[in-house]
Design a protein around this motif. Structure first.
Motif, PDB file in Angstrom:
ATOM      1  N   LEU A  36       3.040  -0.195   9.856  1.00 34.50           N
ATOM      2  CA  LEU A  36       3.024  -1.564   9.321  1.00 34.50           C
ATOM      3  C   LEU A  36       1.592  -2.059   9.286  1.00 34.50           C
ATOM      4  CD1 LEU A  36       5.364  -4.514  10.015  1.00 34.50           C
ATOM      5  CD2 LEU A  36       2.955  -4.798  10.605  1.00 34.50           C
ATOM      6  N   ASP A  37       1.219  -2.717   8.192  1.00 37.23           N
ATOM      7  CA  ASP A  37      -0.114  -3.311   8.096  1.00 37.23           C
ATOM      8  C   ASP A  37      -0.074  -4.480   7.123  1.00 37.23           C
ATOM      9  OD1 ASP A  37      -3.036  -2.144   9.059  1.00 37.23           O
ATOM     10  OD2 ASP A  37      -3.190  -3.463   7.324  1.00 37.23           O
ATOM     11  N   SER A  38      -0.997  -5.400   7.289  1.00 37.23           N
ATOM     12  CA  SER A  38      -1.055  -6.571   6.413  1.00 37.23           C
ATOM     13  C   SER A  38      -1.882  -6.306   5.162  1.00 37.23           C
ATOM     14  CB  SER A  38      -1.644  -7.763   7.166  1.00 37.23           C
ATOM     15  OG  SER A  38      -2.991  -7.501   7.517  1.00 37.23           O
ATOM     16  N   SER A  39      -2.588  -5.179   5.103  1.00 33.18           N
ATOM     17  CA  SER A  39      -3.458  -4.866   3.972  1.00 33.18           C
ATOM     18  C   SER A  39      -2.782  -3.868   3.038  1.00 33.18           C
ATOM     19  CB  SER A  39      -4.786  -4.287   4.464  1.00 33.18           C
ATOM     20  OG  SER A  39      -5.523  -3.757   3.368  1.00 33.18           O
ATOM     21  N   GLY A  40      -2.457  -4.315   1.825  1.00 35.36           N
ATOM     22  CA  GLY A  40      -1.884  -3.412   0.841  1.00 35.36           C
ATOM     23  C   GLY A  40      -2.842  -2.306   0.450  1.00 35.36           C
ATOM     24  N   ASP A  41      -4.145  -2.619   0.392  1.00 37.04           N
ATOM     25  CA  ASP A  41      -5.145  -1.607   0.043  1.00 37.04           C
ATOM     26  C   ASP A  41      -5.160  -0.472   1.059  1.00 37.04           C
ATOM     27  OD1 ASP A  41      -5.846  -3.095  -2.158  1.00 37.04           O
ATOM     28  OD2 ASP A  41      -7.641  -3.972  -1.237  1.00 37.04           O
ATOM     29  N   MET A  42      -5.120  -0.824   2.336  1.00 33.56           N
ATOM     30  CA  MET A  42      -5.146   0.197   3.370  1.00 33.56           C
ATOM     31  C   MET A  42      -3.860   1.016   3.360  1.00 33.56           C
ATOM     32  SD  MET A  42      -8.117   0.125   4.711  1.00 33.56           S
ATOM     33  CE  MET A  42      -8.032   0.987   6.287  1.00 33.56           C
ATOM     34  N   LEU A  43      -2.737   0.385   3.106  1.00 34.26           N
ATOM     35  CA  LEU A  43      -1.478   1.124   3.039  1.00 34.26           C
ATOM     36  C   LEU A  43      -1.484   2.107   1.874  1.00 34.26           C
ATOM     37  CD1 LEU A  43       1.127  -1.641   3.906  1.00 34.26           C
ATOM     38  CD2 LEU A  43       0.383   0.250   5.359  1.00 34.26           C
ATOM     39  N   GLU A  44      -2.096   1.715   0.761  1.00 30.90           N
ATOM     40  CA  GLU A  44      -2.189   2.644  -0.365  1.00 30.90           C
ATOM     41  C   GLU A  44      -3.050   3.851   0.006  1.00 30.90           C
ATOM     42  OE1 GLU A  44      -1.512   4.462  -3.876  1.00 30.90           O
ATOM     43  OE2 GLU A  44      -0.475   2.744  -3.006  1.00 30.90           O
ATOM     44  N   ARG A  45      -4.129   3.612   0.727  1.00 28.61           N
ATOM     45  CA  ARG A  45      -4.954   4.727   1.198  1.00 28.61           C
ATOM     46  C   ARG A  45      -4.162   5.602   2.162  1.00 28.61           C
ATOM     47  NH1 ARG A  45     -10.772   2.620   3.096  1.00 28.61           N
ATOM     48  NH2 ARG A  45     -10.930   4.851   3.580  1.00 28.61           N
ATOM     49  N   CYS A  46      -3.319   4.977   2.978  1.00 29.88           N
ATOM     50  CA  CYS A  46      -2.480   5.741   3.900  1.00 29.88           C
ATOM     51  C   CYS A  46      -1.522   6.639   3.121  1.00 29.88           C
ATOM     52  CB  CYS A  46      -1.716   4.786   4.810  1.00 29.88           C
ATOM     53  SG  CYS A  46      -0.722   5.609   6.083  1.00 29.88           S
ATOM     54  N   ARG A  47      -0.928   6.100   2.061  1.00 31.59           N
ATOM     55  CA  ARG A  47      -0.012   6.902   1.248  1.00 31.59           C
ATOM     56  C   ARG A  47      -0.743   8.091   0.611  1.00 31.59           C
ATOM     57  NH1 ARG A  47       1.547   1.562  -0.213  1.00 31.59           N
ATOM     58  NH2 ARG A  47       3.587   1.037   0.680  1.00 31.59           N
ATOM     59  N   ILE A  48      -1.965   7.841   0.139  1.00 30.53           N
ATOM     60  CA  ILE A  48      -2.759   8.917  -0.475  1.00 30.53           C
ATOM     61  C   ILE A  48      -3.095   9.981   0.572  1.00 30.53           C
ATOM     62  CG2 ILE A  48      -5.002   9.455  -1.502  1.00 30.53           C
ATOM     63  CD1 ILE A  48      -4.858   6.658  -2.854  1.00 30.53           C
ATOM     64  N   ASN A  49      -3.505   9.545   1.755  1.00 34.66           N
ATOM     65  CA  ASN A  49      -3.829  10.499   2.821  1.00 34.66           C
ATOM     66  C   ASN A  49      -2.606  11.303   3.239  1.00 34.66           C
ATOM     67  OD1 ASN A  49      -6.477   9.601   2.862  1.00 34.66           O
ATOM     68  ND2 ASN A  49      -6.134   8.131   4.515  1.00 34.66           N
ATOM     69  N   ALA A  50      -1.443  10.650   3.303  1.00 35.83           N
ATOM     70  CA  ALA A  50      -0.216  11.339   3.670  1.00 35.83           C
ATOM     71  C   ALA A  50       0.167  12.363   2.602  1.00 35.83           C
ATOM     72  CB  ALA A  50       0.911  10.330   3.876  1.00 35.83           C
ATOM     73  N   ALA A  51       0.087  11.964   1.331  1.00 31.71           N
ATOM     74  CA  ALA A  51       0.455  12.871   0.245  1.00 31.71           C
ATOM     75  C   ALA A  51      -0.465  14.083   0.190  1.00 31.71           C
ATOM     76  CB  ALA A  51       0.427  12.117  -1.082  1.00 31.71           C
ATOM     77  N   ALA A  52      -1.748  13.878   0.507  1.00 30.82           N
ATOM     78  CA  ALA A  52      -2.718  14.974   0.445  1.00 30.82           C
ATOM     79  C   ALA A  52      -2.402  16.082   1.431  1.00 30.82           C
ATOM     80  CB  ALA A  52      -4.124  14.438   0.688  1.00 30.82           C
ATOM     81  N   THR A  53      -1.684  15.741   2.500  1.00 32.47           N
ATOM     82  CA  THR A  53      -1.347  16.739   3.513  1.00 32.47           C
ATOM     83  C   THR A  53       0.155  17.001   3.583  1.00 32.47           C
ATOM     84  OG1 THR A  53      -1.398  14.964   5.175  1.00 32.47           O
ATOM     85  CG2 THR A  53      -3.371  16.308   4.939  1.00 32.47           C
ATOM     86  N   GLY A  54       0.893  16.484   2.589  1.00 28.20           N
ATOM     87  CA  GLY A  54       2.315  16.759   2.513  1.00 28.20           C
ATOM     88  C   GLY A  54       3.152  16.092   3.581  1.00 28.20           C
ATOM     89  N   ILE A  55       2.734  14.917   4.040  1.00 27.46           N
ATOM     90  CA  ILE A  55       3.448  14.203   5.098  1.00 27.46           C
ATOM     91  C   ILE A  55       4.274  13.078   4.494  1.00 27.46           C
ATOM     92  CG2 ILE A  55       3.182  12.766   7.175  1.00 27.46           C
ATOM     93  CD1 ILE A  55       0.589  14.252   7.727  1.00 27.46           C
ATOM     94  N   ASP A  56       5.535  12.992   4.897  1.00 25.59           N
ATOM     95  CA  ASP A  56       6.372  11.862   4.518  1.00 25.59           C
ATOM     96  C   ASP A  56       6.180  10.741   5.543  1.00 25.59           C
ATOM     97  OD1 ASP A  56       7.506  13.133   2.305  1.00 25.59           O
ATOM     98  OD2 ASP A  56       9.021  14.110   3.562  1.00 25.59           O
ATOM     99  N   VAL A  57       5.980   9.517   5.058  1.00 25.21           N
ATOM    100  CA  VAL A  57       5.785   8.404   5.976  1.00 25.21           C
ATOM    101  C   VAL A  57       6.378   7.137   5.372  1.00 25.21           C
ATOM    102  CG1 VAL A  57       3.482   7.839   5.050  1.00 25.21           C
ATOM    103  CG2 VAL A  57       4.080   7.179   7.398  1.00 25.21           C
ATOM    104  N   THR A  58       7.002   6.335   6.210  1.00 30.18           N
ATOM    105  CA  THR A  58       7.555   5.043   5.794  1.00 30.18           C
ATOM    106  C   THR A  58       6.590   3.945   6.206  1.00 30.18           C
ATOM    107  OG1 THR A  58       9.828   5.824   6.024  1.00 30.18           O
ATOM    108  CG2 THR A  58       9.482   3.438   6.054  1.00 30.18           C
TER     109      THR A  58
END
Length: 235
Positions: free
Chosen positions: A50-72
């Motif tokens: 959970l985070d209040s920054s949409g920009d940071m969450l988008e970076r988190c999604r990109i980082n997760a996808a780059a390593t094949g990790i599923d994250v909610t």
């Protein structure tokens, strides 16, 4: 915005141990661009972010996808947290709680944490009492280079330190330099702090019971401690 410019990387192991010991599912508040959250996911732990920054969450999604990790991930402020489930373990990686601007907001956040814990769950909250920034540090630029070559620069410009209000407001300038552009933003960082006794009283008011206050070595702290981690349970 808990992690708009995340300057620190936290050792994932203490948080992995906490979630493993207390139980899953877990929730990381202030997950930013994904650390230590993604490390815990790589370990197979059921942890959401959970985070209040949409920009940071988008970076988190990109980082997760780059390593094949599923994250909610959830885009909410911690004091306004309203999620469809409860968690056995909730933690903040580093003193993110100090970014809440005042006692009222902090109490709202503690109540939200209480509402999202299972009856047998626990939350881990690191806290810090900051010193004033040294005068010779103002105007000094610190620099870090990311893996893709992006240069991040941080400069402290000025500060107001109020011991009565328990606030340190530091005006800072951030620069992000890529081959194509330089982005610069100046903003205020408000750190609000709590002593051990005040924080324990706030937890009680929020319906939480403090089960431990320890230092980095896991030893119980004195009322004069300036850096400590609090474990709370519904009480």
């Amino acid at each position: 915005m808990y992690a708009k410019f995340k300057a620190a990387r936290f050792d994932a192991e203490p948080y992995a141990q906490f979630v493993t010991a207390v139980g899953e599912p877990g929730l990381e508040i202030g997950c930013g661009d994904g650390e230590p959250l993604l490390t815990l996911r790589r370990k197979g732990l059921d942890v959401e972010g959970l985070d209040s920054s949409g920009d940071m969450l988008e970076r988190c999604r990109i980082n997760a996808a780059a390593t094949g990790i599923d994250v909610t991930l959830h885009h909410q402020r911690m004091e306004q947290m309203s999620l469809p489930k409860r968690y056995r373990s909730i933690y903040l990686a580093g003193p993110t709680f100090n970014l809440l601007p005042d006692d009222e907001t902090a109490l709202q956040a503690l109540r939200a944490i209480r509402e999202h814990l299972t009856s047998d769950g626990a939350a881990l909250i690191p806290l810090w009492i900051p010193e004033p920034t040294l005068s010779d540090e103002f105007g000094v630029t610190r620099e870090a280079i990311e893996a893709d070559g992006t240069v991040l620069r941080y400069t402290a410009v000025s500060e107001v330190y109020d011991e009565t209000a328990r606030n340190r407001v530091t005006t800072t300038r951030y620069e992000r330099i890529t081959p194509n552009a330089t982005d610069s933003i100046e903003r205020e960082w408000n750190l609000h702090w709590y002593g051990t006794e005040r924080f324990e009283a706030m937890c009680s008011e929020a319906g939480l019971s403090v089960t431990a206050m320890v230092d980095d070595e896991g030893r119980a702290v004195s009322p004069q401690a300036t850096e400590f981690t609090v474990t709370v349970q519904p009480g």
